[in-house]
Design an enzyme around this catalytic site. Sequence first.
Site, PDB file in Angstrom:
ATOM      1  CB  SER C 293      -0.895   0.031   1.218  1.00 32.06           C
ATOM      2  OG  SER C 293      -1.472   1.307   1.313  1.00 32.06           O
ATOM      3  NE  ARG C 339      -1.443   5.114  -6.232  1.00 29.04           N
ATOM      4  CZ  ARG C 339      -2.499   4.336  -6.110  1.00 29.04           C
ATOM      5  NH1 ARG C 339      -3.117   3.898  -7.189  1.00 29.04           N
ATOM      6  NH2 ARG C 339      -2.946   4.006  -4.935  1.00 29.04           N
TER       7      ARG C 339
END
EC number: 1.3.5.1
Lengths: 249, 219, 646
Positions: C293, C339
């Site tokens: 995660s 990201r």
Amino acid sequence: MNITLRVWRQKNSDAEGRMVTYKVEDVETDMSFLEMLDVLNEKLTTAGEDPVAFDHDCREGICGACGVVIDGVAHGPETTTTCQLHMRSFKDGDTITVEPWRAKAFPVLKDLVVDRGSFDRIIQAGGYISAPTGTAPDAHANPIPKADADRAFDAATCIGCGACVAACPNASGMLFTAAKVTHLGMLPQGQPERAARVVKMVNQHDEEDFGGCTNIGECAAVCPKGIPLDTISQLNKDLLGALASGNLD
Amino acid sequence: MALKSLMAVTGVILVLFLLAHMYGNLMVFGGQQAFDEYSHHLRELGEPMLPHSGALWIIRVVLLASVLGHAYSAVALWSRAKKARGHRYAVTKSAQGASARYATQTMRWGGVVIVLFVVFHILHLTTNDIAPGGASTSPYERLVNGFQPEFWYVTLFYVLSVLAVGLHLRHGIWSALATLGANKAKRERPLHAASTLIAVVLTVGFLLGPLSVTFGLVE
Amino acid sequence: MTELYIEGDPVRDEKAPAGPVQERWDKRRFSAKLVNPANRRKLSVIVVGTGLAGASAAATLGEAGYEVTSFCYQDSPRRAHSIAAQGGINAAKNYRNDGDSIYRLFYDTVKGGDFRSRESNVYRLSQVSVEIIDQCVAQGVPFAREYGGLLDNRSFGGVQVSRTFYARGQTGQQLLIGAYQALERQIAAGTVQMHTRHEMLELVVKDGRARGIVVRDMVSGEIETHFADAVVLASGGYGNVFFLSTNAMGCNVTATWRAHRKGALFGNPCFTQIHPTCIPVSGEYQSKLTLMSESLRNDGRIWVPKEHGDKRDPREIPEDERDYYLERIYPAFGNLVPRDIASRAAKNVCDEGRGVGPGGLGVYLDFADAIKRMGRPAVEAKYGNLFDMYQRITGENPYEVPMRIYPAVHYTMGGLWVDYDLQSTIPGLFVTGEANFSDHGANRLGASALMQGLADGYFVLPNTINDYLSAGPFEKLDADDPDAREAAEAVRSRIDTLLSVDGSRTVDSFHKELGHIMWDYCGMERTEEGLRKAIERIRELRTEFWSDVKVLGGNEELNQALEKAGRVADFFELAELMCIDALHRNESCGGHFRAESQTEDGEALRHDDTYAYVAAWEFNGTGAPPILHKEELEYEYVEMKQRSYK
């Protein structure tokens, strides 16, 4: 390292099965158990032999698709899913016996693949909270004590892999059933259906030809998510309560 | 599910009986008079509300029903488990470790052994049809006669049987409590410990009498 | 370039109402035609896939009274890959009173998507996010709670407010099980018919409408045709085109690709998300990559040695010889940059030769400071399950040695093109969740996939599909219908071909090779030269596949190699389209980084004047150049500017 595998081979649900021995060479310790089976299957395919069928999907230990009995223990020597078991748990030269989950409620479809539809039917019988889309109050309308929320969560982590059934000397599906009963029963949202839920789910469990629970504890010992055994006691308590209150549905 | 509850409830009744029974047995250390009076009192229990031996017979009927219920649910669960497994595993191994599993693995055959023992035990000390050291109307004498050193095999059989009972109880008490909903994560170890304790107390309690006779502590 | 594709007419979303963005969803719900509850029973809907988007849609449509048939390839609907999502789900609840709002979630998502998503859709997503949390709590999803009994929140990847709801590291699992239970409830009620271990292999189109699907029963091999008044595809993304990805082994593009071949446009296929925190590859045998995660970036610090090829034990490298490159380059966001940025930065330092671990493809994610600051028990409570997972896979103890991470393919923003109603260009074919292209633009923010899947399934589709269904029920069809027969025949002949090639190479060996090509040339950094080479090699490999693949066994049995072969065959066609899309988009945006288009300091450089559109591709025959339809994107609310996280 080199490994000898004894694998259950069975063409389909009607066919007779048998154990077949294969050698797998050049196994690396960082491989997962399923990757080792991939290596075997590549080799078998190239040699023109039918590869071994096994269920698997996420390969990160959460979907619950994979699961075989390895040397007599569901999911093998580590307490985890088969996909998260790595070959570093074995030694060079080991002979490893691989069998499918064995339970009447989980008929073998092919090789190591079994049908776990009985679990879905147990959920259908009552493993839910009736909350039609759009009817929900604000999420903060009902504060839930952290201890209850945590206990519900611990039970809710069940991945439905079926190892509990495979490991149980009685082939009982009680830990799976109890995990759901406890998850929903710990939450205020789950109260209205609590009594009916446990009765219906246990009836369905019995109808699916699972064995009865005798509190042996093998289920919790192999459970990759560590579902606690006390969920079963919770289920029993809820069930006795429901029966005592006349909820026989 | 009903089977499990039947098993648990009957099991609890039998455990309570065993506790009482053990208490009675220990009277043997009070001497012949105390022991015989105790067993006589059992027959007078509830008089005059009940006829002579009335209470005893009620207890006997309840016990018999419990044993039958217990055995019935055991056989039913056993056959269900066999059916539920279907094909057997080529290799089986306990994930809990062999010692933890010993008590659970011997529940069924252990149960059968216990039933056979109980039959012998009644023929021996209750009806006195089997009387290795000579029959007697005094329960105390029956006991003392039966466990004389020369009948060491009787004592040995008792010892083994009582150990079987203990093993049966070790898992049985815990299991009954779990079935009746008493288990919680935090209670799991205490419950296991408690059932082991009760099993040990009962085992020792039952062994004291016969062994004392065999080793000459009670004459 | 033009030889690779043909430019066609523009395409437009006709369904989103005009006017203030805040009112559009209300307006659309009002203008959409309704179906009388009594008539719903006569209308049937097929739902393919049982992940968050599929299970929630099937359950909700079942509750509404439609006759629903649901399909999944797994043995149970509970196993769909949504289950593996760890981090959380966003919702603009503003429970933290930290300045969050629907508008801010909307703004963050449009900006995070690098201005390649639709404002109307994203605004609706943000509005609906609030209801999702309510719905899930009501179903019994055990979200993390505080001692006061209220829901806990955390901040997550690239945002500065705490709006992410989570259930330890298993949020996807808990949400999916909630949806699964709702689905099972409807199966018990008889409103949904479930077919597990069934894989959709073809779409049936009749008179221009999607009217059914052809599926293979994966146990018996039987080819079945199912009909309905509408078809919903919720079949997930196509990250497995790269062979190695964080997707489940079975994830595939076949359902959407088959629909694409039947006329549904494919939007932005090259928009792929590479997730920065995955466990690095350890060997050739590797079958999948495991994500950890992103929440780890909240407390872990990412670094590489300053020195090239520094092989010392990381614990022996002194502080001043470490390069905490994200904190250095992006001081404002530090380790919490979105990201795409975190992934590319990792690639850059590894390309410089400063990567760590086997092959130099890894960077450290270090919790030493966090353990010092919070204490080990606090770290354990927060991240224990992730650390355990890491240790299980790598055999290293992350409490003592820094973890090694490397980016991996994780999510595909592209997918079938849909309008505001989630309807594709084939009337009656709806697409939800990751399978559609609509809400994330060129880059998805963390904890937004779960939000979108459930938004589509619980709240959007059930309010828009009625507009289409109100014209039904349509003509009853049976298996003898010529269009249905043709579709089933096509499936059978493809299977026969795959089984009869009897070549020398396994399906996996082809898939791996395709994956290498895609990762090398269509991965984190793309160039014109590389993409052209990739297209050429994909075509050669595809030809080889069809002449040399080895699939044993027959169709009338459980045949996992055959299943895989069909999926890989479709990946080949998709891979080529992805490369063409990546080649034609000569700009960098979000997850799509073209080396030719970067700023002086190496950041992605968009060209809004040329490329502010959705590339919606039309299939034009196997091997023939696809047709590009552009949907122009307009930004009335969020000003288009270069993203900056510095």
